[in-house]
Design a protein around this motif. Structure first.
Motif, short mmCIF file in Angstrom:
data_model
loop_
_atom_site.label_atom_id
_atom_site.label_comp_id
_atom_site.label_asym_id
_atom_site.label_seq_id
_atom_site.Cartn_x
_atom_site.Cartn_y
_atom_site.Cartn_z
N GLU A 124 5.39 4.88 -0.58
CA GLU A 124 4.65 4.60 0.82
C GLU A 124 3.77 3.73 0.94
N ARG A 125 3.12 3.32 -0.30
CA ARG A 125 2.05 2.54 -0.22
C ARG A 125 2.73 1.08 -0.51
N THR A 126 3.93 0.92 -0.96
CA THR A 126 4.29 -0.27 -1.21
C THR A 126 4.26 -1.38 -0.10
N LYS A 127 3.43 -2.21 -0.01
CA LYS A 127 3.48 -3.15 0.79
C LYS A 127 4.51 -4.25 0.84
N VAL A 128 4.77 -4.76 -0.30
CA VAL A 128 5.43 -6.09 -0.74
C VAL A 128 6.24 -5.94 -2.25
N ILE A 129 7.17 -6.46 -2.21
CA ILE A 129 8.17 -6.42 -3.29
C ILE A 129 8.39 -7.97 -3.68
N ALA A 147 15.80 -1.67 -1.32
CA ALA A 147 14.66 -1.07 -1.72
C ALA A 147 13.45 -1.20 -0.78
N ALA A 148 13.15 -2.62 -0.16
CA ALA A 148 12.34 -2.78 0.70
C ALA A 148 12.29 -2.07 1.87
N VAL A 154 7.88 -5.85 2.89
CA VAL A 154 8.28 -7.04 2.98
C VAL A 154 8.60 -7.49 1.56
N VAL A 155 9.62 -8.67 1.75
CA VAL A 155 9.88 -9.12 0.56
C VAL A 155 9.38 -10.42 0.40
N LEU A 156 8.69 -10.89 -0.58
CA LEU A 156 8.33 -12.11 -0.92
C LEU A 156 8.73 -12.86 -2.38
N LEU A 177 10.94 -12.37 3.68
CA LEU A 177 10.20 -12.95 4.81
C LEU A 177 9.67 -14.26 4.37
N ALA A 178 9.45 -14.38 3.16
CA ALA A 178 8.86 -15.79 2.92
C ALA A 178 9.23 -15.96 1.40
#
Length: 369
Positions: A124-129, A147-148, A154-156, A177-178
């Motif tokens: 739940e703490r994962t902000k970015v992959i 997974a995201a 979000v996926v960068l 996302l970018a």
């Protein structure tokens, strides 16, 4: 050293492009178009079109692109950023320097993120992959997206080595996302210095990046928040725009060179070669690098060097074992094994067929094949 085959042959590259580049450089300078002028706008438009992406934002380098994204997304203490340790430190450093915690996933047989391990890495703490598309090959983006979505991250995409590569018919860098790209001189699309870009389909994010790269400016004398100085200069943009027009042909040449290596090296039992250009129906690899693995890596490196062949080891020390980073607690056996075994053979469009054959012959002699 009298190199017969350079890993990247910058003098030969310039010799072949000099006649086309000199007028472009002269015209840009003569016009006084040095910063944030039409050449940059043209390159951004063409780069976005090449990738079938709505928007490209030119920045000073790929690392700054990630730094701007970390700022724009307000990544900070308490956030976790999931990626791999088989990458350059710049993939995660902009997020760590804002207080985020890096979480590493081990790699698979193709040197990329083992996406079967992602479900155990996200929380739940994962902000970015951040999937890293390495060597011109794409990560399994369906698995990354799943997974995201499971944790609202979000996926960068770190697409610094994958410009033009595709996964399931879509261009690398268009799934998240970018995405960020590097135009370091050794890349497939290289500048004559540092350069980079961010691609995104989110117009609000693009506008924020445009402000952040230029001190927060929305007009020449009007500021809207704090920012940085991360602009891509017009001279590099003009050079890149010319080279972008050649990139499709350069990619095909790299794929031809990969096939030539494959034909000469496939039967050496002690050497593992990359997946071939026509072997994976889901992917179209562009071969930023041609990495091989062997337990005799260090001896092979010295043998090739003695034969006038320049190679590259990326990376001899895995990221989590670098000093002063506080990452030693990570156990990533596949990553650690690869760092002991991987060696990239020369892969550049300036290579002649005889040079590839010279490299392959030298490798075969080393293994007695």
């Amino acid at each position: 050293m009298d190199w017969r085959v350079r890993f990247v042959d910058y003098p030969e590259q310039w010799r072949r492009q000099r006649a086309e580049l000199l007028p472009i450089i002269e015209d840009t300078i003569a016009r006084g178009d040095l910063m944030l002028r039409q050449q940059l706008l043209d390159f951004e438009e063409h780069l976005a079109a090449f990738n079938s992406s709505p928007r490209a934002v030119g920045v000073s380098n790929c690392t700054d692109g990630l730094r701007l994204l970390a700022h724009a997304l307000d990544i900070g203490p308490g956030d976790e950023v999931v990626s791999v340790a088989h990458t350059f430190i710049a993939t995660v450093s902009p997020f760590v320097l804002r207080g985020a915690k890096p979480v590493f996933v081990d790699i698979g047989d193709d040197h990329l993120m083992d996406t079967s391990r992602l479900a155990d890495a996200v929380t739940e703490r994962t902000k970015v992959i951040i999937p890293v598309h390495l060597n011109g090959r794409t990560v399994d983006m369906h698995a990354v997206g799943k997974a995201a979505a499971s944790v609202g991250a979000v996926v960068l995409e770190d697409a610094a080595q994958a410009l033009g590569a595709t996964f399931d018919g879509r261009t690398a860098g268009t799934f998240g996302l970018a995405s960020t790209y590097s135009f370091y001189p050794a890349k497939m699309l290289g500048a004559l210095g540092d350069a980079g870009a961010v691609l995104t389909g989110d117009q609000d994010l693009a506008n924020r990046l445009l402000r952040l790269r230029d001190h927060g400016r929305v007009q020449k004398a009007e500021i809207d928040g704090w920012g940085y100085n991360c602009r891509l200069d017009n001279l590099q943009a003009a050079i890149l725009d010319y080279r972008l027009s050649k990139l499709a042909g350069w990619i095909e040449r790299r794929r031809e060179l990969a096939r030539r290596y494959d034909e000469r090296l496939y039967d050496i039992e002690a050497l593992r070669i990359p997946v071939g250009p026509d072997a994976d129906p889901l992917r179209r690899d562009v071969y930023q690098n041609y990495p091989v693995t062997t337990e005799e890596r260090d001896r092979l490196f010295e043998h090739l060097r003695a034969d006038g062949i320049e190679t590259l080891i990326s990376w001899p020390i895995p990221l989590h074992h670098q000093r002063g980073l506080g990452l030693d607690h990570w156990q990533l056996p596949r990553t650690e094994q690869l760092c002991r075994q991987v060696l990239s053979l020369p892969m550049q469009v300036e290579l002649e067929d005889w040079q590839v054959d010279h490299v392959a012959d030298s490798v075969r002699r080393f293994f007695g094949a």
